[in-house]
Design a protein around this motif. Structure first.
Motif, short mmCIF file in Angstrom:
data_model
loop_
_atom_site.label_atom_id
_atom_site.label_comp_id
_atom_site.label_asym_id
_atom_site.label_seq_id
_atom_site.Cartn_x
_atom_site.Cartn_y
_atom_site.Cartn_z
N LYS A 1 8.45 -4.67 4.49
CA LYS A 1 7.47 -5.61 3.92
C LYS A 1 8.08 -6.39 2.77
O LYS A 1 7.93 -7.62 2.68
N ILE A 2 8.77 -5.70 1.89
CA ILE A 2 9.39 -6.38 0.75
C ILE A 2 10.47 -7.35 1.23
O ILE A 2 10.55 -8.49 0.76
N ARG A 3 11.30 -6.93 2.19
CA ARG A 3 12.32 -7.82 2.75
C ARG A 3 11.69 -9.03 3.45
O ARG A 3 12.14 -10.16 3.30
N GLY A 4 10.64 -8.76 4.23
CA GLY A 4 10.03 -9.80 5.04
C GLY A 4 9.26 -10.85 4.27
O GLY A 4 8.98 -11.92 4.78
N LEU A 5 8.94 -10.54 3.01
CA LEU A 5 8.19 -11.48 2.18
C LEU A 5 9.03 -12.04 1.03
O LEU A 5 8.50 -12.74 0.16
N ARG B 1 7.30 3.43 -21.37
CA ARG B 1 8.20 4.00 -20.37
C ARG B 1 7.59 5.17 -19.60
O ARG B 1 8.14 5.60 -18.61
N LYS B 2 6.47 5.72 -20.08
CA LYS B 2 5.88 6.88 -19.44
C LYS B 2 4.51 6.54 -18.86
O LYS B 2 3.88 5.58 -19.27
N ASN B 3 4.07 7.41 -17.96
CA ASN B 3 2.73 7.25 -17.33
C ASN B 3 2.56 5.89 -16.67
O ASN B 3 1.54 5.22 -16.82
N LEU B 4 3.59 5.49 -15.93
CA LEU B 4 3.55 4.23 -15.18
C LEU B 4 3.28 4.54 -13.71
O LEU B 4 3.92 5.41 -13.12
N PHE B 5 2.38 3.76 -13.11
CA PHE B 5 2.05 3.92 -11.70
C PHE B 5 1.91 2.54 -11.05
O PHE B 5 1.61 1.56 -11.73
N VAL B 6 2.12 2.49 -9.74
CA VAL B 6 1.77 1.30 -8.98
C VAL B 6 0.65 1.66 -8.02
O VAL B 6 0.59 2.78 -7.50
N ARG B 7 -0.26 0.71 -7.79
CA ARG B 7 -1.39 0.95 -6.89
C ARG B 7 -1.64 -0.30 -6.06
O ARG B 7 -1.41 -1.40 -6.51
N HIS C 1 9.61 -15.61 -0.59
CA HIS C 1 8.28 -16.22 -0.54
C HIS C 1 7.56 -15.76 0.73
O HIS C 1 8.19 -15.67 1.78
N PRO C 2 6.29 -15.42 0.65
CA PRO C 2 5.38 -15.51 -0.50
C PRO C 2 5.51 -14.36 -1.48
O PRO C 2 4.87 -14.36 -2.52
N SER C 3 6.32 -13.36 -1.19
CA SER C 3 6.68 -12.22 -2.03
C SER C 3 5.65 -11.10 -2.00
O SER C 3 4.45 -11.32 -2.10
N ALA C 4 6.18 -9.89 -1.83
CA ALA C 4 5.34 -8.68 -1.87
C ALA C 4 4.94 -8.40 -3.31
O ALA C 4 5.70 -8.67 -4.24
N TRP C 5 3.75 -7.84 -3.49
CA TRP C 5 3.29 -7.55 -4.85
C TRP C 5 2.51 -6.25 -4.90
O TRP C 5 2.04 -5.74 -3.89
N THR C 6 2.42 -5.73 -6.10
CA THR C 6 1.65 -4.53 -6.37
C THR C 6 1.04 -4.67 -7.75
O THR C 6 1.28 -5.66 -8.44
N HIS D 1 0.87 -1.18 0.00
CA HIS D 1 0.00 0.00 0.00
C HIS D 1 0.90 1.23 0.00
O HIS D 1 1.36 1.70 1.05
N TRP D 2 1.13 1.76 -1.17
CA TRP D 2 2.12 2.82 -1.36
C TRP D 2 1.73 4.12 -0.68
O TRP D 2 2.58 4.82 -0.12
N LYS D 3 0.47 4.47 -0.74
CA LYS D 3 0.03 5.76 -0.19
C LYS D 3 -0.10 5.74 1.32
O LYS D 3 0.18 6.73 1.99
N GLU D 4 -0.53 4.62 1.87
CA GLU D 4 -0.82 4.55 3.30
C GLU D 4 0.42 4.34 4.16
O GLU D 4 0.46 4.77 5.31
N ASN D 5 1.44 3.69 3.61
CA ASN D 5 2.57 3.25 4.44
C ASN D 5 3.84 4.07 4.24
O ASN D 5 4.05 4.67 3.19
N SER D 6 4.68 4.05 5.28
CA SER D 6 5.95 4.79 5.25
C SER D 6 6.98 4.03 4.42
O SER D 6 6.82 2.84 4.10
#
Length: 318
Positions: free
Chosen positions: A228-232, A312-318, A235-240, A216-221
């Protein structure tokens, strides 16, 4: 081979294998092994080291679906175990763990009473802990709550992933299991009740579901996302979800990153690409992706991953 004690080893993962091998190579009398059934249609080689080791060394093996099945219990009791050792297995019914006269002890990958549950290695890193360890304890009625036998503390490095921490704990797991067994046999270990910690300070390690892995990119520091990415990982792996223009989107797993603290005015979740870098904007800076996997493709380092992205442009993660 030592005649006493008669040991039944119970385990189901590659983590378990290190303890089994340590005991067997030290000539302890493993009279039987209990592990999980083979999954249907699964033929990947070397995925079941516990079973393979049992077959290679002609150690009796049981793979029960139901731990209270009459046929299984009959075969199990024929082993006449003096003591049982459990490493990475599901919850045992009292009929199993209470059977040996010397008891059943378990190896847990945390410093109990903290991080009771199925995923202690993941949760230690998810919560940004600086230390963890291994605990052996006698199994009792309450899960992960029996009297402690031995503990070994280890440092958690600030950039360590769950996979790297697991590998580190594996390497010392066999030794602590052996020392626990020897301490019990020589009556040099006095079981100690677990410390009582207030519920507000107690941390748990429940099983992680796929929805728990979503970033959760907007909610978390930046620190929360980094942990989160390290801890997962792996496996089971963080995703967006990676969004392109014209409403095209794909699931994107992220395995390794570095964090860049920097003041910026970019919208949260913007993906900034260069020839060899992918940065994702967050509140306090950027998450720079080192290794990831776009849905339908292989896991790649960032340079190869960027080469495969046509837009390459207008890329976002949600």
């Amino acid at each position: 081979m030592k005649k006493f004690p008669r040991i039944v080893f119970i385990g189901s993962t590659p983590f378990s294998f290190f303890s089994l091998k340590e005991l067997y190579t030290r000539k302890y009398n493993i009279v039987g092994i209990i592990t999980t059934p083979d999954p249907p249609f699964f033929k990947k080689k070397n995925s079941f080291p516990i079973k393979e080791y049992a077959l290679e060394n002609h150690i009796p093996l049981l793979q029960p679906k139901n731990l209270l099945d009459y046929s299984f219990l009959r075969n199990f009791t024929m082993w006449k175990a003096d003591i049982q050792i459990v490493v990475s297995f599901r919850i045992l019914p009292i009929e199993i763990w209470s059977y040996p006269k010397m008891g059943t002890f378990n190896l847990h990958a945390s410093l109990l009473p903290q991080y009771k549950g199925a995923a202690p290695i993941n949760w230690v890193i998810l919560n940004g802990e600086k230390k963890t360890g291994l605990t052996t304890f006698f199994i009792s009625n309450q899960v992960d709550s029996g009297n402690i036998l031995l503990q070994k503390e280890v440092e958690v490095k600030k950039d360590e992933t769950a996979g790297e921490l697991e590998d580190k704990l594996k390497k010392i797991s066999g030794s602590i299991v052996r020392k626990t067994l020897e301490g019990i046999l020589q009556k040099k270990i006095k079981p100690i009740p677990q410390k009582i910690i207030s519920s507000s300070l107690l941390k748990y390690a429940p099983k992680i579901s796929p929805i728990d892995c979503k970033i959760h990119w907007k909610e978390n520091s930046i620190d929360f996302i980094y942990n989160k990415i390290r801890g997962l990982s792996p496996h089971p792996s963080a995703w967006t979800t990676l969004f392109f223009h014209k409403n095209k989107f794909v699931r994107f797993k992220i395995f390794f990153v570095k964090k860049i603290r920097k003041v910026h005015n970019f919208p949260i979740g913007l993906v900034i690409l260069s020839s060899c870098e992918m940065k994702i904007s967050v509140k306090e800076g950027f998450i720079s992706v080192i290794e990831g996997q776009i849905e339908g493709k292989k896991k790649m380092n960032i340079k190869n991953l960027i080469n495969g992205i046509q837009i390459r442009k207008n890329l976002f993660v949600r």
